[in-house]
Design an enzyme around this catalytic site. Structure first.
Site: not given
Ligand code: NBP
Length: 482
Positions: A186, A32, A287, A128, A182
């Site tokens: 969504n 990281n 939305r 996902s 993907k």
């Protein structure tokens, strides 16, 4: 190096995927940007498997077996490009860089091409299932070279969700195909959530049910062909009481939905491809409308017209019958959402030459991901028996499911319109269906208008396809061949 795979970017998604890999017996190198996340992961979960702690990218790359497999799980966009560059500089030809973030597929195409020039494999993998999926088994949609999948596939398949012994992971196709599917996944998720929201709203506003009672209905529905993760969690969310007031939690949540962008991308891509994903678009716009808080505050007093009573709007149907109508409308609209999503995938695949097989998606979306549902088994059967299905609504099973629900669907949309309850998802899906099956569309008039003002020409029903005609509108009105 001794690690079979490495994960760089150890926020929630990266940590959980790393743990999932380690739990399946793979040695995982960890990295990281700031080592604090690496140390926390090892301190809290180091006993779950074999991890190799690294601090620099060079150390990380050196910890990997060849050909090296490095999974990037950092923030999408600029950070992903930076990490790709650091990895590529330290790697050798034949190594594999995997981006498991939510990248825009056009970025993935660009990155794959650039890395291929340098002899590296780049795999854009859609993942996902959120954080729980990442840990317990996500649905994984990897794009990239066939060669890279030979090396990487078994690792990813081992950590993916499994349904009937089949992993929810398969090679999707070249470069951006994994991230593209993907993205559409969504989009379908947006649509599914919007439709569930409309069903909830109708029970709430038309039937006057409270959240707990609606939760019961959704729990019942989860025992029907609507059985799905989203319907299941809907019941749980509706059942949840507010820790502060004790009332239903949903009643104290601000009704302004947010979005991170994949739904919007799905619609933008569909606009470019010319595919009518009306249900997904309505969900994205719903939305947006909910989120326009200043405008909504200002428009609250707008009139709704003369509304019938609920009994009048239900036309003599009972409450129980109306609930069954809503269930069928939800199911039919959901078929449309998937039909549109699969159309977009086909169009994207054709445009980019990806060769994506719809049956693969129906297979790997059955588990791990947010839209997992019993329904997907049926879609899988549909594309197994006819891989070239022109539309999901033409599959015999879905065709009769829609036909059986059609009267209910119309009653629900009509009641909602008469009572002033917005159901953009139900209504637009029905309009889409009626458009698809129409003998003639008003597009004939549109073509006439276009020819009038712009000499854009038209085709005739009695002439071969492709033959163009034009009316000399301002010069006597004769027809000429264009
Ligand atoms: P975030 O999207 O919040 O990203 C945080 C990670 O990115 C940290 O490890 C951070 O390192 C690293 N990072 C950043 Br920010 N800038 C960087 C840079 N310039 N160089 C190197 N590292 C950098 O993490 P997430 O929520 O775990 O999601 C990871 C990816 O997975 C995203 O693309 C996301 O869209 C996708 N995704 C998320 C979900 C979900 O449910 N959350 C589901 C599916 C896919 P630091 O610790 O040093 O700051």
């Amino acid at each position: 190096g001794r690690a079979q795979i490495g994960v760089t970017g150890l926020a929630v998604m990266g940590s959980n995927l790393a743990r999932n890999l380690a739990r399946h017996g793979h040695t995982v190198a960890l990295h990281n940007r700031h080592a604090d996340k690496t140390d926390r992961l090892i301190a809290e979960h180091g006993d779950e498997g074999d991890f190799v702690r690294t601090e620099s990218i060079e150390e990380f790359v050196a910890a990997l077996q060849k050909p090296r497999r490095a999974l990037i799980m950092v923030k999408a966009g600029q950070p992903t490009d930076q990490v790709i560059e650091q990895l590529a500089a330290a790697m050798e030809p034949g190594d594999i860089i995997i981006d498991g973030g939510n990248a825009l597929f056009t970025d993935t195409i660009r990155r794959e091409h650039a890395l291929r020039e340098r002899g590296l494999h780049f795999v854009g993998a859609g993942v996902s299932g959120g954080e729980v999926g990442a840990l317990e088994g996500p649905s994984i949609m990897p794009g990239g070279s066939v060669e890279s999948y030979k090396s990487l596939g078994p690792l990813l398949e081992s950590i993916a969700a499994q349904v009937d012994g089949t992993p929810c992971c398969t090679h999707i196709g070249p470069d951006g195909s994994g991230h593209f599917v993907k993205m559409v996944h969504n989009g379908i998720e947006y649509s599914d959530m919007q439709l569930i929201g409309e069903a909830y709203d109708l029970m709430r506003r038309v039937l006057g049910f409270d959240a707990g009672r609606i939760a019961e209905v959704f729990r019942d529905w989860n025992g029907t062909e609507l059985e799905s993760y989203l319907v299941e969690i809907t019941a749980e969310v509706l059942d949840k009481s507010d820790p502060q007031t004790g009332g239903p939690l949903v009643d104290v949540i601000v009704d302004a939905a947010e979005q991170k962008g994949t739904g919007r991308w799905t619609v933008k891509a569909a606009l470019d491809l010319g595919v009518p994903v009306t249900g997904i678009a309505e969900a994205v716009f719903a939305r947006a409308l909910s989120g326009a808080r200043t405008q909504r505050a200002a428009t609250k007093g707008l009139a709704g017209g003369t509304l019938p009573t609920v009994a009048e709007a239900l036309g003599g149907h009972s409450e129980t019958e109306f609930i069954e109508d809503i269930r069928r409308a939800l199911y039919a609209s959901k078929v449309i959402a998937y039909a549109q999503g699969f159309d977009e995938i086909k169009a994207g695949s054709d445009e980019h030459g990806w060769g994506v097989k719809p049956v693969d998606l129906a297979t790997i979306w059955r588990g791990g991901c947010i839209i997992r549902a019993r329904f997907l088994d049926r879609i899988r059967e549909a594309y197994t028996s006819n891989p070239e299905l022109p539309s999901l609504v033409l599959d015999p099973f879905f065709r009769s499911a829609i036909e059986e629900g059609l009267d209910s669907w119309r009653r629900v949309v009509a009641a909602a319109v008469r009572l002033g309850v917005p159901t953009p998802g139900f209504s637009s899906s029905l309009a889409y269906y009626d458009g698809l099956r129409a003998e003639r569309l008003p597009a004939a008039l549109t073509q006439g208008q276009r020819d009038y003002f712009g000499a854009h020409t038209y085709e005739r029903v009695d002439a071969p396809e492709g033959k163009k005609f034009h009316i000399l509108w301002s010069e006597g009105g004769a027809e000429i061949e264009a």
